[in-house]
Write an enzyme that holds these catalytic residues in place. Structure first.
Site, short mmCIF file in Angstrom:
data_model
loop_
_atom_site.label_atom_id
_atom_site.label_comp_id
_atom_site.label_asym_id
_atom_site.label_seq_id
_atom_site.Cartn_x
_atom_site.Cartn_y
_atom_site.Cartn_z
N TYR A 49 -6.35 -12.06 -4.95
CA TYR A 49 -6.08 -11.14 -3.85
C TYR A 49 -7.21 -11.15 -2.84
CZ TYR A 49 -2.14 -9.00 -6.40
OH TYR A 49 -0.94 -8.76 -7.03
N SER A 154 3.71 -11.51 -15.42
CA SER A 154 4.18 -11.07 -14.12
C SER A 154 5.18 -12.09 -13.59
CB SER A 154 2.99 -10.94 -13.15
OG SER A 154 3.41 -10.51 -11.88
N GLY A 210 7.66 -4.16 1.00
CA GLY A 210 6.55 -4.56 1.84
C GLY A 210 6.57 -3.91 3.20
N GLY A 211 7.26 -2.77 3.30
CA GLY A 211 7.37 -2.06 4.57
C GLY A 211 8.57 -2.46 5.40
N SER A 261 -1.10 1.28 -1.14
CA SER A 261 -1.53 1.95 0.09
C SER A 261 -2.94 2.49 -0.03
CB SER A 261 -0.58 3.12 0.41
OG SER A 261 -1.00 3.81 1.57
N GLY A 262 -3.64 2.49 1.11
CA GLY A 262 -4.94 3.13 1.17
C GLY A 262 -4.89 4.46 1.89
#
Length: 296
Positions: A49, A154, A210-211, A261-262
């Site tokens: 990442y 995964s 993903g929005g 999310s942050g």
């Protein structure tokens, strides 16, 4: 096969975008503390990442309050080798589930995350060249050395999962897969059925597409957004993301959604979605909006 005693929190904090949040180490620490205060104690990472930077950024924050390590579960993934700039020996994206790579990846993650052990390690993607016995050897060595307590996968299909499990004495604890009203694939390909059969909770990534569920104008997304808005009104919320999380929560395998999310308000909204209970008709209305047809 022994029984695993590992348990995720009901929501999982995802840090694959932490490098884009432009936070100072103290701000990152504050976010981690806010997650913990909300009962989100499981933290999801992967070696790749942020071009191998996200675990470093998390570790910098955790180093400011190392006592918090005992209040969380750290999860990481390995097995993908992208052809990033700066890696001259990589000219094509590929998978590597060799014993050597798994062990090296874990040792690097431990350094970057500023921890002595991972609570769980997942193989990031099914690898057509995976030698299941070699993966099992890596898992056993890492567990015996106290570097990883539990293991999972995964994006595995049931036959991938069954193959690897056949070489292990301990049960794989999860399968992290994409689950959302926009992506119904694993509702119908046996992945979630296998999780329910084995009594393991899948981890759900990209629950909000993903929005794209908030912005795309494809026929499917427009239908979904309209339906989600109607259901949100019915359950008295103005946030369709809460409806989405409630929809995922109704699946019998009890997926644990990853919140990527942050933004603390979005995080709090996601966690508060646990108070919403959809009816079966509301659930299937969303399924119908996704597929474009009714059940037969």
């Amino acid at each position: 096969m022994t029984t695993s005693h590992f348990a995720f929190s009901d929501f999982i904090a995802g840090f694959w975008r932490i490098d884009a949040w432009n936070m100072t180490p103290q701000q990152r620490l504050t976010l981690i503390e806010q997650y913990l205060e909300l009962g989100v104690t499981s933290m999801d990472h992967a070696d790749i990442y942020g071009v191998y930077q996200c675990e470093t950024l998390f570790g910098e924050a955790l180093a400011l309050a190392p006592h918090l390590r005992q209040k969380m579960q750290l999860i990481s993934k390995c097995g993908i080798k992208p052809a990033f700039d700066g890696y001259d020996n990589r000219y094509v994206n590929h998978y590597d589930t060799s014993k050597q790579h798994i062990i090296r990846s874990v040792e690097r993650s431990l350094i970057e995350l500023k921890t002595d052990y991972l609570d769980a390690l997942l193989i990031h993607r099914p690898d057509p060249l995976m030698q299941a016995d070699e993966v099992a050897e890596a898992f056993l060595q890492l567990k015996q050395q106290g570097k990883v307590n539990h293991f999972g996968v995964s994006n595995f299909l049931p036959h991938h999962f069954t193959l690897l499990q056949s070489r292990l004495d301990d049960p794989l604890i999860t399968n992290q897969v994409e689950i959302s009203p926009q992506c119904l694939t694993h509702l119908h390909d046996g992945v979630l059925d296998q999780c329910q059969q084995l009594n393991i909770r899948p981890m759900a990534w990209s629950c909000l597409g993903g929005g794209t569920l908030f912005s795309e104008q494809t026929e499917q997304v427009v239908r979904l957004r309209s339906c989600l808005t109607e259901v949100a009104d019915q359950v008295s919320t103005a946030d369709i993301s809460q409806v989405i999380y409630a929809w995922v929560a109704m699946l019998p395998s009890k997926p644990t959604p990853i919140i990527g999310s942050g933004n603390i308000e979005r995080i709090r909204s996601a966690v508060n979605s646990s108070s919403i209970q959809l009816t079966k008709q509301q659930w299937f209305s969303i399924w119908q909006a996704s597929t474009g047809h009714s059940v037969a």
